[in-house]
Design a protein around this motif. Sequence first.
Motif, PDB file in Angstrom:
ATOM      1  N   GLY A 361       0.881  -1.054  -0.004  1.00  0.00           N
ATOM      2  CA  GLY A 361       0.001  -0.209   0.020  1.00  0.00           C
ATOM      3  C   GLY A 361       0.901   1.329  -0.105  1.00  0.00           C
ATOM      4  O   GLY A 361       1.925   1.407   0.563  1.00  0.00           O
ATOM      5  N   ALA A 362       0.358   2.300  -0.582  1.00  0.00           N
ATOM      6  CA  ALA A 362       0.911   3.530  -0.770  1.00  0.00           C
ATOM      7  C   ALA A 362       0.021   4.501  -1.424  1.00  0.00           C
ATOM      8  O   ALA A 362      -0.467   4.171  -2.301  1.00  0.00           O
ATOM      9  CB  ALA A 362       2.245   3.758  -1.297  1.00  0.00           C
ATOM     10  N   ASN A 363      -0.437   5.580  -1.024  1.00  0.00           N
ATOM     11  CA  ASN A 363      -1.089   6.750  -1.589  1.00  0.00           C
ATOM     12  C   ASN A 363      -0.656   7.280  -3.030  1.00  0.00           C
ATOM     13  O   ASN A 363      -1.575   7.324  -3.689  1.00  0.00           O
ATOM     14  CB  ASN A 363      -1.470   7.965  -0.581  1.00  0.00           C
ATOM     15  N   THR A 364       0.553   7.414  -3.099  1.00  0.00           N
ATOM     16  CA  THR A 364       1.323   7.681  -4.276  1.00  0.00           C
ATOM     17  C   THR A 364       2.604   7.291  -4.222  1.00  0.00           C
ATOM     18  O   THR A 364       3.259   6.660  -3.057  1.00  0.00           O
ATOM     19  CB  THR A 364       1.473   9.201  -4.545  1.00  0.00           C
ATOM     20  N   LEU A 365       3.249   7.059  -5.483  1.00  0.00           N
ATOM     21  CA  LEU A 365       4.556   6.260  -5.146  1.00  0.00           C
ATOM     22  C   LEU A 365       5.707   7.417  -4.815  1.00  0.00           C
ATOM     23  O   LEU A 365       6.847   7.111  -4.463  1.00  0.00           O
ATOM     24  CB  LEU A 365       5.111   5.903  -6.651  1.00  0.00           C
ATOM     25  N   ALA A 366       5.310   8.687  -4.410  1.00  0.00           N
ATOM     26  CA  ALA A 366       6.194   9.634  -3.652  1.00  0.00           C
ATOM     27  C   ALA A 366       6.094   9.280  -2.456  1.00  0.00           C
ATOM     28  O   ALA A 366       6.844   9.497  -1.598  1.00  0.00           O
ATOM     29  CB  ALA A 366       5.959  11.063  -4.071  1.00  0.00           C
ATOM     30  N   GLY A 367       4.989   8.510  -1.592  1.00  0.00           N
ATOM     31  CA  GLY A 367       4.607   8.449  -0.479  1.00  0.00           C
ATOM     32  C   GLY A 367       3.395   8.533  -0.127  1.00  0.00           C
ATOM     33  O   GLY A 367       2.407   8.757  -0.674  1.00  0.00           O
ATOM     34  N   GLY A 368       2.945   8.247   1.374  1.00  0.00           N
ATOM     35  CA  GLY A 368       1.690   8.450   2.018  1.00  0.00           C
ATOM     36  C   GLY A 368       1.328   7.292   2.319  1.00  0.00           C
ATOM     37  O   GLY A 368       1.350   6.132   1.996  1.00  0.00           O
ATOM     38  N   ILE A 369       0.852   7.196   3.761  1.00  0.00           N
ATOM     39  CA  ILE A 369       0.780   6.026   4.454  1.00  0.00           C
ATOM     40  C   ILE A 369      -0.678   5.513   4.111  1.00  0.00           C
ATOM     41  O   ILE A 369      -1.590   6.021   4.130  1.00  0.00           O
ATOM     42  CB  ILE A 369       0.775   6.157   6.136  1.00  0.00           C
ATOM     43  N   SER A 370      -0.657   4.208   3.775  1.00  0.00           N
ATOM     44  CA  SER A 370      -1.899   3.305   3.163  1.00  0.00           C
ATOM     45  C   SER A 370      -2.546   3.059   4.495  1.00  0.00           C
ATOM     46  O   SER A 370      -2.094   2.305   5.601  1.00  0.00           O
ATOM     47  CB  SER A 370      -1.692   2.554   2.215  1.00  0.00           C
ATOM     48  N   PRO A 371      -3.991   2.799   4.407  1.00  0.00           N
ATOM     49  CA  PRO A 371      -4.523   1.795   5.463  1.00  0.00           C
ATOM     50  C   PRO A 371      -4.454   0.466   5.257  1.00  0.00           C
ATOM     51  O   PRO A 371      -5.291  -0.158   5.973  1.00  0.00           O
ATOM     52  CB  PRO A 371      -6.236   2.139   5.120  1.00  0.00           C
ATOM     53  N   ALA A 372      -3.670   0.122   4.097  1.00  0.00           N
ATOM     54  CA  ALA A 372      -3.546  -1.323   4.119  1.00  0.00           C
ATOM     55  C   ALA A 372      -2.439  -2.094   5.155  1.00  0.00           C
ATOM     56  O   ALA A 372      -1.006  -2.115   5.070  1.00  0.00           O
ATOM     57  CB  ALA A 372      -2.851  -1.802   2.634  1.00  0.00           C
ATOM     58  N   GLN A 373      -2.912  -2.125   6.353  1.00  0.00           N
ATOM     59  CA  GLN A 373      -2.091  -2.612   7.400  1.00  0.00           C
ATOM     60  C   GLN A 373      -2.544  -4.025   8.051  1.00  0.00           C
ATOM     61  O   GLN A 373      -3.718  -4.292   7.758  1.00  0.00           O
ATOM     62  CB  GLN A 373      -2.069  -1.502   8.737  1.00  0.00           C
TER      63      GLN A 373
END
Length: 750
Positions: A361-373
Amino acid sequence: MSAADINKVDNEDDNKTLDKLQIEAEEKEMMLKVEHLADDDVELRHDEGPVKTALSGDITEQGREVKPKFIPIGAIKMPGFFTRNSDREKSKEEEAIEKDTDNEKNLDKADDEAKSKQRFQFLQAYPFTKFLKQTPKKNEGENPGQKKRLGIFNVMYPKMFQRRPAEAAEATLASMETLEDKVDTPNDGMETVKLDVADEQDGKVATRLPLKERIRQKKFIIDDLMVCGVTVLVLLAVIIGIVIGARSGPPLERPLRLGRFITTQTSCGLVEGILDDGVYNFFGIPYATPPVDEKRFTYAQPLNKLSMCWNGTLECYEPAPLCLQFLENGTTVGHEDCLTLDVVTPHVRYDSPLPVVVLIGANTLAGGISPAQPSAMYARTKEVVFVRPNFRLGSFGFLALDILSNSKYPPTSGNYGLSDLIVALQWIQNNIKHFGGDPESVTLFGHRAGATLTAALTTVLNAHKLYSRVWLSSPSVIFPGKPLEQTQKDNDQFKQISKCYDVDCLRRLPQLAVLSATPDTWLGSDVSTLPTSDEIKRSWLVLDGKYLRTHAYERWDALREAKNIGKEKLFKPMVFGTTEHSGHSELLRMKHLNWTAEIVERMVNESYLGQKNLTAEVFALFDKSYAGLVELVSAVRTLCPLVSLARLRLRAPLYVALGAGAGGGAAGTGLAAVDSDVQAILGSFDSVMPEQRRFMAAIQQLFYYYVWNGRLPAEHDLIAVGQDALPLRGLPQCDLLIQKDVVPRHAHVD
């Protein structure tokens, strides 16, 4: 003589058989000859027969002394031959001869028994031998005609497996002295003796025969049975040993230390996790060498040398830091040394491996914490093993420059984050069995930019061996198509900002300097905006020539063709999905406190849709409200591009999470945000209303059924997931946008 006596004699003559008559005639003739020869030398005894007279005599007609002869045991008693009356006492010589004969037989019998006992003395203690040798006891009141069954299994042994006792043999094979006329037996002048046999016991006869002959004649002895029993026991022990040896290995379940800590092994050493909320957590397990210093901007390298591993047991109690990245609010988080993964498993055992779900998971390929935990509750209740690997993002993960490509042979650069995922999947194949997972059942669960990266991974040659199936939530359908040289030229801006024109300078740059050298135009996402005619699209992924060699669509076409010709192993199952309002964001909502119809219409007219004069046709399908606006944005950026890819190109199923489910109920927003499907699958969705709980149950049934079985419960091309999972008959908004060439041209790019 009276008439009655005459009749009695006649009846006796009639009762005699031809054989007996012939024998009697021969006997009379013999007697006459004996009388004639014995006139001069022997005085016959008038009270006894000629045979007994000969036996008791001293000399023959030749003048030689003759010792009495005895008929062997079992001979036929011939009338008048070698017989005597039972009332006469035996002579001393007869008694001596009989005594010597009995002594010899007893000695032979004792020798045979001694030899048998010496050969099989070690077998006498076995319960099986005692069971065969025991004599059944007669119960009182038992029916004599009923056969006695031996053992608890009521097995009827044939007669050839039974050994007669010595007393029975002696009684059956009596000597000539015991054969005497009975009072109640009619005397016809004939006497009968039994034929001689080789031995008193059948067992002795069988013992002297070869084994092959005994098998042919079905004459077995107790020694044969004991040898067969021992052979069967030895074979059984060998089979049990082979089975136990084949199953030997680590224990079925790892023990706990202090009731909380559990240790298992990896290819690089022991790791110790912690028991929490009914599951075992292993945080921060290294799976590749740290990408720092000289290994910055290089492809991931697995831990395949002892010098790269750790000594002792690695404690994996606390979550490891994330990879260095940008967040949506412009801040940064993480560390450069970050190539670790987390494992959450309901048990650590080997006998019943569970399916593995890899969360990317990632919101963008530059970063961003995804809820896929990883979810502890659903790892326990759904019986799956969750694995979440860290992978490099932004410039650390995807920077492609000519100075980097020229530093290696063959020249290449970029897609370092993609190599991280491949090495992580290799680690899973080698080690997940030690965490209770099944390496033959690995599901890649990608979300947003992580789903885009996962979709690109499906086009990598030979990577299909590392996973079993794919679930993609809201990925991009825009993949790189430009040559590597063109991409490197477009990235020259990074060299100008960082003022680094060689590899050594790039690798000596501080972490924050690398982040600062990243242009702002490389950051952000267009997933929540309407398309414009002058927008710039830039993809972090590149055709590096090592992992990505051709456009993804070309690779998927080849995989679909392989599936059509029967090469199913090359084509792994794929499921695409998104939400009805994936374009919704709090930043977009806060632009206006009151979203009126005029504001929504003005935004559409100012977009690429207004320039194409599609405003009237668009509002015929969408409301002039905030919900209608984000639904339109979602259709242009995510939903309809996925329809064109999944339904028209890959023939893969596609689901749409509806706002009636995710945002249902009186207190619900009526919106299905971009994260609502993933949150519902992993249990982090805030379900307040019954409609929302039904939505969670419906999408969880789809996902976990797919994880366990490799297919959806019902095979439909389009699935609407509201409060239930139902087939979706059509999407007229997507038909319009595809027909007007709005999508997939203006799909969002990660």
